[in-house]
Design a protein around this motif. Structure first.
Motif, PDB file in Angstrom:
ATOM      1  N   ASP A 163      44.677  27.092  -5.539  1.00 56.43           N
ATOM      2  CA  ASP A 163      44.134  27.405  -4.213  1.00 56.43           C
ATOM      3  C   ASP A 163      44.687  26.394  -3.227  1.00 56.43           C
ATOM      4  N   ASP A 164      45.212  26.883  -2.095  1.00 60.77           N
ATOM      5  CA  ASP A 164      45.840  25.961  -1.156  1.00 60.77           C
ATOM      6  C   ASP A 164      44.834  25.210  -0.285  1.00 60.77           C
ATOM      7  N   HIS A 165      43.560  25.517  -0.403  1.00 64.97           N
ATOM      8  CA  HIS A 165      42.518  24.764   0.300  1.00 64.97           C
ATOM      9  C   HIS A 165      41.846  23.827  -0.701  1.00 64.97           C
ATOM     10  N   MET A 208      38.089  23.971  -1.091  1.00 65.04           N
ATOM     11  CA  MET A 208      37.667  25.168  -1.806  1.00 65.04           C
ATOM     12  C   MET A 208      37.886  24.999  -3.305  1.00 65.04           C
ATOM     13  N   ALA A 209      39.047  24.428  -3.677  1.00 64.83           N
ATOM     14  CA  ALA A 209      39.333  24.198  -5.088  1.00 64.83           C
ATOM     15  C   ALA A 209      38.298  23.275  -5.720  1.00 64.83           C
ATOM     16  N   GLU A 236      48.339  23.934  -5.498  1.00 70.14           N
ATOM     17  CA  GLU A 236      48.072  24.412  -4.152  1.00 70.14           C
ATOM     18  C   GLU A 236      49.034  25.482  -3.638  1.00 70.14           C
ATOM     19  N   ALA A 259      42.983  31.974  -9.362  1.00 66.05           N
ATOM     20  CA  ALA A 259      43.960  31.819  -8.280  1.00 66.05           C
ATOM     21  C   ALA A 259      43.548  32.553  -7.017  1.00 66.05           C
ATOM     22  N   ASP A 260      43.890  31.961  -5.879  1.00 63.34           N
ATOM     23  CA  ASP A 260      43.738  32.643  -4.603  1.00 63.34           C
ATOM     24  C   ASP A 260      44.868  33.661  -4.471  1.00 63.34           C
ATOM     25  N   MET A 309      48.480  32.289  -0.902  1.00 60.19           N
ATOM     26  CA  MET A 309      48.952  30.916  -1.094  1.00 60.19           C
ATOM     27  C   MET A 309      50.345  30.786  -0.500  1.00 60.19           C
ATOM     28  N   THR A 330      39.230  35.394  -3.983  1.00 60.17           N
ATOM     29  CA  THR A 330      39.789  35.548  -2.642  1.00 60.17           C
ATOM     30  C   THR A 330      38.722  35.795  -1.589  1.00 60.17           C
ATOM     31  N   LYS A 359      35.200  35.363  -2.746  1.00 60.24           N
ATOM     32  CA  LYS A 359      34.748  33.973  -2.763  1.00 60.24           C
ATOM     33  C   LYS A 359      33.264  33.798  -2.493  1.00 60.24           C
TER      34      LYS A 359
END
Length: 213
Positions: free
Chosen positions: A10-12, A15-16, A34, A53-54, A57, A82, A104
Motif C-alpha cells: 500500500d502506497d499510504h 494505511m499500511a 509501497e 494489496a491496494d 499503487m 481498496t 477499506k
C-alpha cells in the motif's frame, strides 16, 4: 505449526500500519512495500502465502502486479484492499486471479475473513458488491474493458506512468527504454483506441481501471 506469511502492499504508509494492526498474531507479517514493482520483487524474495494489496499503487498498479506475479508464483494468493467500492474493479480483480476484494472501510470486519478464505483456496468479495459482481458475470458486462485487453503489458505499464504525470523522458529512465519507444507506444495506444489527445488517453486509462483518480 508455522504461521501464514503475509505481505502488505500500500502506497499510504499510515494505511499500511493500520492494516498491520488488524492482523492477529496467527499471521506473520513479512514486509510492507509501497508500489506494485516492489510488491512483485518482495514476493519473489519473501515468498508470502498471501499478499494484501491496494489496487491504486504507483509505478505498477495492483492488477498489473498480480498479472506479473501469477506468471512466476501462481500459488501466492492476493487479496485486494481498496477504497474503490466498485463492482467493475472487483470483477477485474477476479479476472486477474485475485482471491479477495475488500473495501477499506470494511477492513476491520472483513479482511481477516478474506485472508482465511484465500488460504483455503476460496474467493471473498465485500458483501455489498457481491450481487453486482455476480450480475456482471452472468450478463458478460465487460465491454468497457475490451480496450485494455488489446494493450500489451508494456503499454499498460507506460499508460499508468503517463497517467501519474510522468514525462516520456522520466518513463524511459524508469523502464530502461528510450524516450522514442515511450512516444511510439503512446501514439500506438491512441491510434488503436481512436483517441486524439493525451488528455483523452489519460481518461481512457482511468475508465479502463489502469489508473485511478
Amino acid at each position: 505449526m508455522s504461521r501464514p506469511r503475509v505481505l502488505l502492499a500500500d502506497d499510504h504508509r499510515m494505511m499500511a500500519e493500520g492494516i498491520k494492526a488488524l492482523l492477529p498474531d496467527e499471521f506473520e507479517l513479512v514486509g510492507i512495500v509501497e508500489d506494485g514493482r516492489a510488491m512483485v520483487e518482495a514476493a519473489e524474495r519473501l515468498r508470502p502465502d498471501v499478499i494484501v494489496a491496494d489496487v491504486a499503487m504507483p509505478n505498477l498498479n495492483g492488477f498489473e502486479a498480480l498479472a506479473r506475479l501469477r506468471k512466476s508464483h501462481p500459488n501466492i494468493k492476493v487479496v485486494f484492499l481498496t477504497m474503490h467500492q466498485n463492482a467493475a474493479y472487483a470483477r477485474r480483480a477476479l479476472d486477474a486471479g485475485a482471491s479477495g476484494f475488500v473495501v477499506k472501510h470494511s477492513a476491520p470486519e472483513e479482511l481477516v475473513v478474506a485472508i482465511h478464505a484465500a488460504l483455503k483456496g476460496k474467493i471473498f468479495i465485500t458483501p455489498s458488491l457481491t450481487k453486482q459482481v455476480v450480475e456482471q458475470a452472468e450478463t458478460g458486462a465487460r465491454g468497457e474493458k475490451e480496450g485494455a485487453k488489446s494493450l500489451t503489458s508494456r503499454q499498460r505499464e507506460i499508460l499508468q506512468l503517463l497517467a501519474e504525470g510522468r514525462s516520456a523522458k522520466e518513463i524511459a529512465s524508469d523502464l530502461a527504454i528510450s524516450p522514442r519507444t515511450v512516444e511510439f507506444h503512446k501514439y500506438q495506444m491512441m491510434e488503436m483506441n481512436g483517441l486524439r489527445s493525451s488528455a483523452e488517453l489519460i481518461h481512457f486509462a482511468i475508465k479502463q481501471g489502469i489508473a485511478t483518480i
